[in-house]
Structures are given as structure tokens and as C-alpha cells.
Design a protein around this motif. Structure first.
Motif, PDB file in Angstrom:
ATOM      1  N   TRP A   1       4.121   5.821  -5.494  1.00 35.87           N
ATOM      2  CA  TRP A   1       4.059   5.971  -6.939  1.00 35.87           C
ATOM      3  C   TRP A   1       3.025   7.009  -7.362  1.00 35.87           C
ATOM      4  O   TRP A   1       3.225   7.775  -8.299  1.00 35.87           O
ATOM      5  CB  TRP A   1       3.767   4.624  -7.606  1.00 35.87           C
ATOM      6  CG  TRP A   1       5.019   3.833  -7.824  1.00 35.87           C
ATOM      7  CD1 TRP A   1       5.467   2.758  -7.130  1.00 35.87           C
ATOM      8  CD2 TRP A   1       5.992   4.108  -8.845  1.00 35.87           C
ATOM      9  NE1 TRP A   1       6.665   2.326  -7.630  1.00 35.87           N
ATOM     10  CE2 TRP A   1       7.020   3.133  -8.687  1.00 35.87           C
ATOM     11  CE3 TRP A   1       6.110   5.059  -9.854  1.00 35.87           C
ATOM     12  CZ2 TRP A   1       8.142   3.091  -9.509  1.00 35.87           C
ATOM     13  CZ3 TRP A   1       7.221   5.021 -10.666  1.00 35.87           C
ATOM     14  CH2 TRP A   1       8.237   4.054 -10.490  1.00 35.87           C
ATOM     15  N   LEU A   2       1.894   7.046  -6.633  1.00 36.10           N
ATOM     16  CA  LEU A   2       0.888   8.058  -6.919  1.00 36.10           C
ATOM     17  C   LEU A   2       1.432   9.455  -6.666  1.00 36.10           C
ATOM     18  O   LEU A   2       1.175  10.397  -7.433  1.00 36.10           O
ATOM     19  CB  LEU A   2      -0.369   7.823  -6.075  1.00 36.10           C
ATOM     20  CG  LEU A   2      -1.225   6.615  -6.471  1.00 36.10           C
ATOM     21  CD1 LEU A   2      -2.358   6.410  -5.469  1.00 36.10           C
ATOM     22  CD2 LEU A   2      -1.798   6.789  -7.879  1.00 36.10           C
ATOM     23  N   MET A   3       2.215   9.602  -5.584  1.00 41.56           N
ATOM     24  CA  MET A   3       2.820  10.899  -5.291  1.00 41.56           C
ATOM     25  C   MET A   3       3.818  11.286  -6.375  1.00 41.56           C
ATOM     26  O   MET A   3       3.889  12.451  -6.778  1.00 41.56           O
ATOM     27  CB  MET A   3       3.509  10.851  -3.923  1.00 41.56           C
ATOM     28  CG  MET A   3       2.548  10.771  -2.752  1.00 41.56           C
ATOM     29  SD  MET A   3       1.545  12.257  -2.582  1.00 41.56           S
ATOM     30  CE  MET A   3       2.812  13.444  -2.148  1.00 41.56           C
ATOM     31  N   ARG A   4       4.586  10.287  -6.820  1.00 39.51           N
ATOM     32  CA  ARG A   4       5.557  10.572  -7.878  1.00 39.51           C
ATOM     33  C   ARG A   4       4.859  11.003  -9.178  1.00 39.51           C
ATOM     34  O   ARG A   4       5.286  11.946  -9.855  1.00 39.51           O
ATOM     35  CB  ARG A   4       6.415   9.335  -8.139  1.00 39.51           C
ATOM     36  CG  ARG A   4       7.389   9.015  -7.004  1.00 39.51           C
ATOM     37  CD  ARG A   4       8.031   7.669  -7.204  1.00 39.51           C
ATOM     38  NE  ARG A   4       8.916   7.331  -6.083  1.00 39.51           N
ATOM     39  CZ  ARG A   4       9.477   6.119  -5.893  1.00 39.51           C
ATOM     40  NH1 ARG A   4       9.210   5.151  -6.769  1.00 39.51           N
ATOM     41  NH2 ARG A   4      10.254   5.923  -4.863  1.00 39.51           N
TER      42      ARG A   4
ATOM     43  N   MET B   1       0.833  -1.215   0.000  1.00 40.81           N
ATOM     44  CA  MET B   1       0.000   0.000   0.000  1.00 40.81           C
ATOM     45  C   MET B   1       0.861   1.256   0.000  1.00 40.81           C
ATOM     46  O   MET B   1       0.592   2.210  -0.733  1.00 40.81           O
ATOM     47  CB  MET B   1      -0.916  -0.028   1.233  1.00 40.81           C
ATOM     48  CG  MET B   1      -1.913   1.120   1.259  1.00 40.81           C
ATOM     49  SD  MET B   1      -3.125   0.949  -0.077  1.00 40.81           S
ATOM     50  CE  MET B   1      -4.153   2.361   0.228  1.00 40.81           C
ATOM     51  N   SER B   2       1.893   1.276   0.842  1.00 42.45           N
ATOM     52  CA  SER B   2       2.781   2.436   0.917  1.00 42.45           C
ATOM     53  C   SER B   2       3.492   2.651  -0.422  1.00 42.45           C
ATOM     54  O   SER B   2       3.746   3.780  -0.837  1.00 42.45           O
ATOM     55  CB  SER B   2       3.797   2.270   2.044  1.00 42.45           C
ATOM     56  OG  SER B   2       4.607   1.120   1.820  1.00 42.45           O
ATOM     57  N   LEU B   3       3.816   1.543  -1.111  1.00 43.55           N
ATOM     58  CA  LEU B   3       4.479   1.645  -2.408  1.00 43.55           C
ATOM     59  C   LEU B   3       3.545   2.291  -3.426  1.00 43.55           C
ATOM     60  O   LEU B   3       3.970   3.137  -4.239  1.00 43.55           O
ATOM     61  CB  LEU B   3       4.901   0.255  -2.892  1.00 43.55           C
ATOM     62  CG  LEU B   3       5.676   0.211  -4.218  1.00 43.55           C
ATOM     63  CD1 LEU B   3       6.984   0.979  -4.088  1.00 43.55           C
ATOM     64  CD2 LEU B   3       5.939  -1.244  -4.637  1.00 43.55           C
ATOM     65  N   LEU B   4       2.276   1.921  -3.377  1.00 45.87           N
ATOM     66  CA  LEU B   4       1.296   2.510  -4.289  1.00 45.87           C
ATOM     67  C   LEU B   4       1.175   4.018  -4.052  1.00 45.87           C
ATOM     68  O   LEU B   4       1.130   4.814  -4.995  1.00 45.87           O
ATOM     69  CB  LEU B   4      -0.064   1.827  -4.088  1.00 45.87           C
ATOM     70  CG  LEU B   4      -1.230   2.393  -4.928  1.00 45.87           C
ATOM     71  CD1 LEU B   4      -0.949   2.233  -6.408  1.00 45.87           C
ATOM     72  CD2 LEU B   4      -2.544   1.692  -4.547  1.00 45.87           C
TER      73      LEU B   4
END
Length: 822
Positions: A7-10, A1-4
Motif C-alpha cells: 500500500w505504501l508503494m501504491r 507487513m507485506s500488505l502495508l
């Protein structure tokens, strides 16, 4: 979840960065076209070195050794600041807007092709005098030098708008300038629409006597009765008068009541406190961003000239020299006629003439359209002029079956020397020379107000058609084109144009009012532009024994409505302080509050007051109630209140109070009833938009000056950068005229006003002042795009000096133009 989430922030960050970069890239491209005013330019198009000195308001002061180079520099300066505007004006004349704007302007292009102003302009080039031809060619070279510079140095295509319309820019030629002058003539001539409207109303009214109420002749000697339009046009059904009309996109044809207007007046030395003559001029045209006006100073061989130019034209249209000042107002001379031409029942390619049926003169014209297939239009001409489409001003509603309509207009000339007349004004040294130069003026008809070092004058200039004494409609309605008595018989000689030189009273001026009352056919017109402002002007001029520059400025900025002072006591005669006390929240109480405010008002259309909005809304609602019952949907055409009509009705002139009775209702309504009902209508409309606290209303909130960009003004986001909005005083009938839109959900917006104001004092010429309504630049990223707008709104001016040292003292840049080194 944190990885998602990471990536959304990026992705979000990347999108933001890309958006910022895109904005910066667009800004970079747009800013490339911002002109550099401080530079040296070498070109073979000039004979000797010259300079364009930009003062702190970005007004170019052009200094050269010869007139040819000076006009070259004016063309270059116009192209630096207003290239997009010039291109759009040229495209309008040529009927080529659709090449960049698509199908939305096809109707306008078709209209302009039918008028064929571009061809008339090309044919008129050879008719100009030698000095004007030299100026036109030099000016065109200046424009083209700027275009070449843009292309060679990748200067952002010259204007941000041109990135959206990638078509190549054709070289400027002298005919383009003459065409723009003809376009100005079109925008200042409204007789065509008035003829059609008079015919439509004639068909709609049951009682022909009421025609002169709703379309009144300007106060003065009356006019002999005319036949009803239906009797002139057998077979035309009255109900066709109700067909709705509309206005084509970007059409230069003026809407009803919005043909050219203006003020200009002058005082002789005997009426001047300084001992020198005075002149004030403020021409009125539709507001836009940028303004149509561009300030410039030219140092010619005959001396310095400074004032208002129009980009595309190499001339100071209104301004002054050391010895002479001139201002122009629309003369409203009847220089247009609509001719109804009968088609040959056996051959629709022929029309009737006094000698029998003749073939139309025809030519095919191809209109290229962005993102659509080209359209081929067949242009037709009769001996009376070009055949117009029935959609224009709803001409079809007054054209019988088997007929078409053709326009006679003085500007449709292949020998139009109006530009030569303007050029001659700049060279004139006194009133006599100015009047002689203006003899070459063809169209539009104008009142030329003059002041030299010794005297003042007013002369009507422009060709006035000669009509037969037996003309069926006297030029007031469309007439049968094959009848000899309806056809023009050339023009009257220039000597018959009214003129007033060295008046005994020492004051001369015009606010588009009737200037002379002569019997037909020597008359000038039956339709004039003003019957109200002139009354206030006369009072201000007569209130002082002597005038000053400041008193002339005060008159230009005067916002007292003679109309309000005249109509309110008349319309409200039976309403003031009547009726029983009513509780808050009731309609009667709101009406009493409004009447109480209006009873104490002095008629000043001040932006900070509520009374101007109450008055304007009341009169608007009153006129609509009076006429809609009689003429139905045709009432939508009457977008502005006619004070003479209201006065005729409430004074019952020739039985005009008949308009107050609603024919379709059983009771007999009085004019007091209609006044009360109209006030309620006005209050409801005000409350819906501005709230119920009428004491807190501001006229300026409704009467905002609307300077819209011609094309980008309606584009989301961009419109906030390119449009200019200002709260303004004044109104339809004040000397500081701010003509309201009259239609839509914002009917009181100020859309037609004095885009240029100038006041000249020949006792101290360098104390003269002027202003335009936006700024010098047409580039919305420039600080000079709207820097003069707030000064204009507040009634402030900038100096009009021919002192070279003053221009250089605070220059924002000096452009040096030189021939190549030997």
C-alpha cells in the motif's frame, strides 16, 4: 507487513503520478501562451494587408502599405513576446504594483503616485504631433488586438506569469506608452540622489574642504566654493547624516552610480576605410530577463528602420535607416533640483513662497493591495514640484524640522513631446532633419550621436533648466524653495544645447563624459557619468587613421581598464617588490604573490584572469578604509570606487592625502600604510569566498552577468528557469562596461551593462550588426528566451539588414494580418 509495504508503494506511485500530471498540466497551461508566429489574423484595425516576418533570430520585420498599420503590427508583436513586461512597466508608472505583489511594493507605489507620472503622461497625449498620435493609437490597437485574441482563444493569459496574478488586463492606451518613456527618464536621471548625498556628506565631514575629494567634480575647470549645507539649512543637526538608507522593492529610482550610462561614437567618411560613415551605439541599463530591449524592423513610408525598441513604445529608440543612424547616451545634464519647503507653523497645510504662505495642491489616491486593506495617500504639490517622502534616498536626513522636500524635474511636464521627437528621428533623412526633430525632446537629457550618408554629429537634446546666477547651491545640493533666486526660470532655448557637427578630426563620441565646460548657469552639470572610459576611447580612436566596422566592434568590446593602468602604479608605488621573503601561508607571502601578479598585468579585465578580481577587491577595500573613519556608516552609500577620489588622495591634490590618516588612532597612517592594509583586506575577502590559490582565480566567477526575472527571479525552483547567468569580462570603467553590484556578499556581479549593441556602416548598410543581451521572447519556455545571450556574452552580433529577401530566407514564421474580407 507485506500488505502495508504494497500500500505504501501504491501511495508513493500515485503521488509520483499525480506530481508528473501536475507538472504536465502546468506546462500545458504555460505553453498555451507561446505565440504562433506562422498564421493569418483578420482584424478591422488595419487598412490593408501586412506581414510580420520573423527572421531566424525572431526579429520581426514588418511590411505594410502605410505607417498606421506598421505601428499596429509592432504593438501586436510586442504583446506577443513581451506582454508581461509591458504590463509591469505600466503598473510601475501608475503605482499599481501592489495590486499583484502585495505590501512589498507599497513604498514603490507610493513614490510613483507622488511623482504622478501617469497623470503627466495622460496630459501630454494632446501635445504630440499628428503623426505621433496616429502611431500611438495604432500601436495601442495592436496591443489590444493581441489581448483580445488571448482572451477569445484561451491562450494561457498571454504569459505564464499572468497565471500567478489573475487580475484582468486593462486595454492599452497612448498615455501608457508616454508613461513608459517617462519611466525610462526616471531610470536615467541621478541628480536627485547626488544632491541629497552631497548634503549628507557635507554634514558628516569635519573639514568641508574634503567634500570635493569624495564627491569630485569631473576633471576640468574647477568650481567656485559653495557654502556648507548646514549654513543653508539652519537648525539641521549634523548627526542626522548618519541615518541609514535603503531601496524600495522594484523601485525604478536609480541607486547611486547606476543612473543611465552608454557609449556612442561615429566616424566621418575621411576616417572610414570603406568611404562611408560609421556609427556604434551601446546603451547601458540594468540587466534583466528578458532584456529591456527588443529588436525590430519597420518598413515605414519614409523607408526602412531597424534597431532597438522598448516594449510599450512604438519607436526604434536606437538604430538606423537607409540614410541615418542614431545612438543615445545619458547627457547627465542637471535637470533635477530638490527644494526644501518651509511649512506654515500655524497651518501645516501651507508652505512658504516668495509671496507668502500658500496652500499645497493636494489629491487623495487609493492604493489597492493584494491580501491587505487599501491605503489612502494624500499627494501634495508645491509650485516647485511634488512633495517627496523622507525615506527616498534618506531625504529626511537633510530636511530640517518643520520642512518638506519637493522635486523639480523637467520630465514632470504636461506637455512632454519626447515621444514625438523619437518618432521624428525615424522619419529623418539626414542630420539636419534629425536635429530639428530632436528639438521636441524634453527628458531625459541625452547626447544624440548621428551619422548620415555624408556626415556625423553629436547634439545634446532635452530641456535644461535656467537657474539664477545667484542660486544658493548652484543646483548641487537641496535649496530653499521660497527664495526667488533658487527657483527655476524656465528652460534655456534648444540652441544653447551643445552640439558638434562635422568635427574637423572626423570622429565624435560620448561615454557619458563631460562634453562642455561652461560657467554656471550656462553649465550643463557638475556631475558626470564618466571620467575613465573616455580616456580609453580616445586612445582607440586616435590609434588608427581610418576605422572600419570591425574596429568599432573591437572598441565596443574592449575590456582594458584605463583606471587600473592609472591607479595601480600610484597606489602600489611603495609596495612593489619590497619587503623580505616570506614563507608560504603567511599574510605577507600572499600579499607578495598578489603584487607580483598585478605588476605584470596590462589592465585587461578578462573573465579568465585573476588580476581583475585582485584589483577590484583591492580598490574597493582601499576606498572603504579611506572614507569610513571620516564619514562612518554613510560610507555604505559609496558602493563603487571613484577613481578620481583615489587619485586625488594618492597625489595629495589640495591636501587630499589627509584621508589616509585614521583620526581615531594615535599613529599617523600614510597612504602606503592604507594601501597595504587594504590589500590584506581584499585578500581575506577573496580567500573566504574563492580560496587561497590566487593564481587560479577567475574574474568571470565573480563578475557574472545577472539577468534576473523581475518578479519570479527569487522564487525557489522557478528561478532556475527564468534567470540567466553568464561569466563576463569588463568592469565598472571599461568600454565593454559591466557595472558591478557593489553591495552584498556578491559585490562584483555584473548588473548594469550594454543590453543592446549596434554598429552601422553606411558604405555597406546591410553589413551592419546588432545584438541584445537575452532573447526576443519574454516567455521562459520559448527557445527565443535566451538564444542571443551567449552571442552577447561572447561579443558576437547578428546582421542588421533591411533586405526583405534575407529576412524571408530563414523566417521562423510569417504572421499575415488582413482586414476582413469584403
Amino acid at each position: 507487513m507485506s500488505l502495508l509495504i504494497q500500500w505504501l508503494m501504491r501511495i508513493a506511485s500515485a503521488l509520483v503520478i499525480l506530481s508528473v500530471l501536475a507538472v504536465l498540466f502546468v506546462y500545458y497551461l504555460a505553453s498555451r501562451s507561446l505565440p504562433n508566429y506562422d498564421k493569418t489574423l483578420q482584424t478591422t484595425a488595419v487598412v490593408a494587408p501586412l506581414e510580420i516576418v520573423r527572421d531566424n533570430a525572431n526579429v520581426p520585420h514588418i511590411f505594410g502599405d502605410n505607417d498606421q498599420d506598421v505601428f499596429f503590427a509592432l504593438g501586436y508583436a510586442h504583446a506577443q513576446d513581451r506582454l508581461w513586461q509591458m504590463i509591469m512597466l505600466r503598473r510601475t508608472v501608475q503605482g499599481r504594483l501592489s495590486e499583484v505583489l502585495g505590501t512589498q511594493t507599497l513604498e514603490t507605489d507610493t513614490l510613483m503616485r507622488r511623482l504622478d507620472l501617469a497623470s503627466h503622461a495622460r496630459a501630454s497625449v494632446s501635445s504630440q504631433d499628428d503623426a505621433t498620435l496616429i502611431a500611438l493609437r495604432a500601436y495601442a490597437n495592436g496591443v489590444n488586438t493581441r489581448i483580445d485574441e488571448i482572451n477569445l482563444n484561451a491562450l494561457g493569459r498571454g504569459a505564464p506569469e499572468l497565471f500567478l496574478f489573475p487580475q484582468a488586463i486593462a486595454p492599452w492606451v497612448p498615455a501608457d506608452s508616454i508613461g513608459i518613456q517617462k519611466l525610462m527618464a526616471l531610470q536615467m536621471t541621478g541628480h536627485l540622489e547626488h544632491e541629497v548625498l552631497r548634503a549628507r556628506v557635507s554634514l558628516a565631514l569635519d573639514d568641508p574642504k574634503r567634500l570635493d575629494d569624495i564627491l569630485p567634480v569631473a576633471p576640468g575647470t574647477g568650481v567656485a566654493a559653495l557654502p556648507e549645507y548646514a549654513s543653508l539649512m539652519p537648525g539641521l543637526a549634523p548627526e542626522t547624516a548618519y541615518t541609514p538608507s535603503r531601496h524600495a522593492a522594484l523601485s525604478p529610482f536609480p541607486k547611486y552610480g547606476m543612473a543611465g550610462a552608454s557609449n556612442a561614437w561615429a566616424a566621418a567618411t575621411t576616417r572610414s576605410a570603406s568611404g562611408g560613415t560609421l556609427l556604434a551605439s551601446d546603451p547601458h541599463l540594468g540587466l534583466s530577463a528578458p532584456a529591456i530591449w527588443y529588436l525590430a524592423r519597420l518598413e515605414l513610408e519614409a523607408g526602412g528602420v531597424i534597431g532597438g525598441t522598448i516594449p510599450g513604445l512604438p519607436a526604434v529608440i536606437t538604430g538606423r535607416s537607409d540614410n541615418l543612424g542614431w545612438g543615445l547616451t545619458a547627457a547627465h545634464a542637471d535637470d533635477q533640483d530638490l527644494f526644501i519647503e518651509e511649512l506654515n507653523p500655524e497651518n501645516a497645510q501651507e508652505y512658504r513662497t516668495p509671496q507668502g504662505f500658500k496652500p499645497f495642491r493636494t489629491r487623495k489616491s487609493i492604493i489597492n493591495i493584494k491580501d491587505a486593506s487599501p491605503v489612502t495617500v494624500t499627494l501634495r504639490w508645491t509650485e516647485n514640484g511634488p512633495v517627496l517622502p523622507g525615506s527616498l534616498y534618506n531625504i529626511a536626513s537633510v530636511t530640517p524640522p518643520g520642512h518638506v522636500a519637493a522635486l523639480g524635474w523637467t520630465a514632470l511636464s504636461d506637455k512632454d513631446t519626447s515621444v514625438s521627437a523619437i518618432m521624428g528621428l525615424m522619419r529623418a533623412r539626414d542630420i539636419g532633419q534629425a536635429v530639428m526633430a530632436s528639438k521636441a525632446h524634453v527628458a531625459p537629457a541625452m547626447n544624440l550621436t548621428l551619422a548620415d550618408n555624408e556626415n556625423i554629429a553629436l547634439k545634446v537634446i532635452g530641456h535644461m533648466p535656467r537657474r539664477s546666477e545667484n542660486h544658493q547651491s548652484k543646483g548641487r545640493m537641496p535649496s530653499l524653495g521660497w527664495r526667488e533666486e533658487n527657483r527655476w526660470q524656465g528652460s534655456f532655448p534648444f540652441t544653447t544645447n551643445p552640439g558638434f557637427v562635422a568635427p574637423v578630426g572626423g570622429i565624435v563620441g560620448n561615454t557619458n563624459n563631460k562634453v562642455i565646460d561652461r560657467p554656471f548657469p550656462l553649465h550643463m552639470s557638475y556631475v558626470w557619468g564618466d571620467s575613465q572610459r573616455i580616456e580609453r576611447w580616445k586612445r582607440l580612436m586616435q590609434a588608427r587613421q581610418v576605422h572600419t566596422r570591425d574596429s568599432f566592434v573591437e572598441a565596443q568590446l574592449d575590456t582594458v581598464s584605463y583606471t587600473a593602468r592609472a591607479l595601480l602604479p600610484l597606489v602600489g608605488a611603495d609596495l612593489w617588490f619590497t619587503g623580505e621573503a616570506a614563507p608560504d601561508g603567511t599574510r605577507e607571502r600572499q600579499r607578495q604573490r598578489a603584487l607580483s601578479l598585478l605588476s605584470e598585468w596590462n589592465g585587461e579585465m578578462n573573465e579568465h584572469l585573476p588580476e581583475p578580481l585582485l584589483f577590484a577587491a583591492w580598490m574597493r577595500a582601499l576606498q572603504d578604509r579611506l572614507i569610513r573613519d571620516q564619514i562612518g556608516p554613510l560610507a555604505d552609500t559609496f558602493t563603487h570606487v571613484d577613481p578620481v577620489f583615489i587619485e586625488r588622495v594618492f597625489r595629495d591634490v589640495d591636501g587630499a592625502s589627509a584621508w589616509c590618516d585614521v583620526r581615531q588612532s594615535a599613529p599617523v597612517e600614510t597612504c602606503a600604510d592604507m594601501a597595504r592594509l587594504a590589500l590584506d583586506d581584499a585578500l581575506v575577502s577573496i580567500e573566504e569566498r574563492y580560496g587561497t590559490q590566487i593564481e587560479s582565480l577567475r574574474w568571470g566567477d565573480a563578475h557574472q552577468a545577472v539577468h534576473n526575472h523581475q518578479v519570479l527571479g527569487s522564487v525557489p525552483v522557478l528561478r532556475f528557469f527564468v534567470n540567466i547567468r553568464q561569466s563576463t569580462s569588463g568592469g565598472d570603467n571599461t568600454l565593454q562596461r559591466g557595472l558591478t553590484r557593489g553591495t552584498g556578499d556578491r559585490p562584483f556581479e555584473n548588473v548594469h551593462a550594454a543590453g543592446y549593441r549596434g554598429v552601422y556602416d553606411f558604405a555597406d548598410p546591410d553589413s551592419s550588426v546588432f545584438i541584445i543581451s537575452t532573447g526576443q521572447s519574454g516567455h521562459f519556455l520559448s527557445r527565443f528566451y535566451d538564444d542571443l545571450a551567449q552571442l552577447w556574452r561572447r561579443g558576437e552580433y547578428i546582421p542588421m539588414s533591411l533586405d526583405a529577401d534575407l529576412a524571408r530566407a530563414a523566417a521562423v514564421g510569417i504572421t499575415r494580418i488582413q482586414p476582413p474580407a469584403q
